[in-house]
Design an enzyme around this catalytic site. Structure first.
Site, PDB file in Angstrom:
ATOM      1  CB  SER A 116      -8.329   0.673   5.742  1.00 52.91           C
ATOM      2  OG  SER A 116      -9.006   2.055   5.502  1.00 52.91           O
ATOM      3  CB  SER A 165      -8.334   3.498   2.527  1.00 53.32           C
ATOM      4  OG  SER A 165      -7.573   2.952   3.532  1.00 53.32           O
ATOM      5  CE  LYS A 206      -3.928   1.991   2.571  1.00 50.49           C
ATOM      6  NZ  LYS A 206      -4.872   1.511   3.589  1.00 50.49           N
TER       7      LYS A 206
END
Lengths: 143, 490
Positions: free
Chosen positions: B182, B158, B83
């Site tokens: 997330s 996310s 990420k």
């Protein structure tokens, strides 16, 4: 493992109850109202007594050092009021005498030995600076 | 019907075994992954940065180690997507924000060091909601990621890029971060396994902070074994993170096969409230009954304080965000407007206006408000007291039960653009995932079914440091349900 049962809970091994639960899921009557559809903001209320005024939004944005356009001031005031209206849900919680949890680990201060370790070379530290001069970060005018 | 799996579909377990035995070279595998990225990436947009050259070079290094007969790491040759809020030395790390569009970290996050020391290959940096603020990946400065199961729908967020890349075979496994869901939300929406560890189990050193008392880095994978393997590598105490817990690293793959006979599962009735879609509830109940068939004992339970969890979560997260993101001044790093001789305050405000997107600015402003004089007690302090109530409810129910089960997301994946203009409606999607973050407890999302071809996730929550139990329950369920072999139609 021991099978434990809380007061008020039902044993799901009972097959006819299973069906009952499946049918009930998604319907509101037995459950607390705490989801999206129940918190539609009543426009009149927000219009009548806003939680936060446009002037307050301007002031808070100034405190946070975020410039807003005129349209954003308008939009944010509306959206922030909707969000704050939902936040006031917490007023219903009984919290007298309940201590706050700032952090889930019971940490106080975490110290390490005060020993000199290798640090980031100056060149690396400056590499991402948008503006620099003679080995320094170049900041905007302060005074 | 039995077709040979294509190379990019191999699991981490298969990749490491094949590379060790010499059946497959790391270069062959990474080339297949890159080929797959070329095939689908322009439709999915999982990545902010694809690290083709670096990955091929590292694959060559690993093949050299194989030839020399060197010891190989536990993730040898595995393609890991990371990420883009986790710092990678020399590789730009943007948080999907214009603010950090050109930020190149001078150091690695601890989790990245750990991946590299086990011979993993970082294949790219994945797209996310800007500064992890969102549940759809739509707030990314670089544009949204699409759900591999239906390209017109959100992948969740996310960590949407991480989930989409793993789901579509652009990576073997991925790292995400979970502040209020997330990891679990996109895992659920993309039909993969995603685990938010107990707060403190995984080092946050090098994770760009959003709400530091809530967030954890965690593993995402196409199956539970790979998820357990990745957690085994990244877990454990790190002196560089003063909030990391003093726990020894553990091999979570070794306890997957244990029995779940008599495992006591509590089903919080609040997880099936009005906002939970009936079809989601039905699939999740079916999964819970499956766990019963496998030997677990399930009962309904009530955690009354969950009613206040979402509001308390957002107040705390925004308050912490307003403080954490104050560091972005455009002086040491980050976006900086042209200098027109204005004073510091004006330049700082302009950098943040143009550097941050609307959702980030909204949260900073709300957090600043909640912490400001006159409102602090009413919002922030009150939310922290509610956090205590939520913890107590979890503690109580987890004395009676080993784990809690419910849906990960209250609704199936929705259309891109459907909710993005109504922040409050979007926040509501996090209603079932935020409680675990407030309590600091571990939680996993595993694929449990489909509604009209759209994935549904089952969420399991356990007490502190019971990841082994969650993974074992997930592994047993997965074996019985056999959903992991179903891949998206892309």
């Amino acid at each position: 493992m021991i099978e434990a049962r809380l007061p008020g809970t039902r044993n799901l091994h009972n097959n006819h109850l299973r069906q009952d639960i499946i049918n009930r899921s998604g319907k509101s009557h037995a459950y607390p109202n705490w989801c999206a559809r129940t918190v539609q903001v009543k426009d009149e209320k927000v219009m009548g007594k806003p939680y936060i005024s446009r002037r307050e939004v301007e002031h808070i944005a100034w405190l946070a050092h975020i410039e807003l356009t005129e349209e954003e001031k308008e939009l944010f005031t509306k959206q922030l009021n909707e969000i704050l209206e939902y936040f006031r849900k917490i007023d219903e919680a009984e919290t007298e005498g309940v201590p706050p949890t700032y952090h889930v680990l019971d940490l106080v201060n975490v110290y390490r030995e005060d020993e000199v370790e290798e640090s980031l070379p100056k060149g690396d530290a400056l590499k991402n600076a948008p503006k620099k001069e003679r080995g320094f970060f170049k900041a905007p005018k302060i005074i | 019907m039995n077709r040979m799996p294509r190379l990019h579909e191999l699991t981490a377990k298969e990749v490491t075994e094949s590379i060790r035995s010499g059946e497959l070279t790391a270069r062959e595998y990474i080339s297949a992954i890159i080929e797959r990225i070329r095939e689908v990436e322009d439709r999915i947009d999982s990545f902010v940065t694809v690290m083709e050259d670096e990955a091929l070079k590292r694959a060559g290094d690993i093949d050299y180690k194989v030839r020399k007969g060197d010891r190989l790491g536990r993730l040898c040759g595995v393609a890991v997507a990371v990420k883009d809020n986790i710092c990678t030395k020399g590789i730009r790390t943007t948080c999907s924000s214009r603010m950090l569009e050109n930020f190149i970290p001078p150091y690695n996050a601890t989790v990245v060091e750990k991946l590299l020391s086990e011979d993993a290959i970082i294949i790219g940096k994945t797209n996310m909601d800007e500064f992890a603020m969102g549940s759809t990946t739509e707030t990314s400065y670089f544009g949204p990621t699409k759900n591999p199961w239906d390209l017109t729908r959100v992948p969740g967020g996310s960590s949407g890029g991480s989930a989409a890349s793993v789901s579509s075979g652009e990576a073997t496994v991925a790292l995400g971060s979970d502040t209020g869901g997330s990891i679990r939300c996109p895992a659920s929406y993309c039909s993969i396994v995603g685990l938010k560890p107990t707060y403190g189990l995984v080092s946050r050193y090098g994770l760009i902070a959003y709400a530091n008392s809530l967030e954890q880095i965690g593993p995402m994978a196409r199956n539970t074994y790979d998820c357990a393997l990745l957690l085994s590598v990244i877990g454990g105490y790190d002196p560089k993170d003063s909030t990391s817990a003093k726990v020894e690293p553990k091999d979570y793959t070794s306890s997957l096969n244990g029995p779940i006979d008599g495992l006591r599962i509590g089903v919080p009735e609040e997880f099936f409230g009005e906002g939970t879609d009936e079809r989601v509830a039905r699939e999740v109940w079916r999964a819970i009954h499956k766990l019963e068939d496998l030997g677990a004992v399930c009962e309904e339970v009530s955690l009354p304080s969950l009613e206040f969890a979402l509001a308390a979560y957002y107040i705390i997260a925004m308050s912490e965000a307003s403080s954490n993101l104050a560091r972005f001044d455009g002086v040491r790093y980050g976006y900086r407007v042209e200098d027109d001789g204005s004073d510091w305050s004006t330049v700082y405000s302009k950098n943040r206006r143009f550097g941050f997107g609307p959702e980030v600015r909204r949260r900073i402003i709300l957090g600043t408000y909640a912490l400001s004089a006159g409102y602090y007690d009413q919002y922030y302090l009150k939310a922290l007291r509610i956090r205590t109530l939520i913890r107590r409810d979890f503690e109580k129910s987890l004395r009676e039960f080993d784990i809690l089960a419910g849906p990960t997301m209250p609704i199936p994946p929705f259309k891109l653009g459907e909710k993005i203009h109504d922040p409050l409606e979007l926040y509501m999607c996090d209603i079932l995932t935020v409680p675990a973050n407030l309590a600091g407890y571990p939680a996993i999302s595993i694929p449990c079914g489909f509604i009209d071809g759209l994935p549904v996730g089952l969420q399991l929550i356990g007490g502190p440091f019971t990841e082994d139990l969650l993974l074992r329950a997930a592994y047993t369920f997965e074996g019985a349900k056999g959903l992991t072999s179903i891949r998206p139609p892309i």
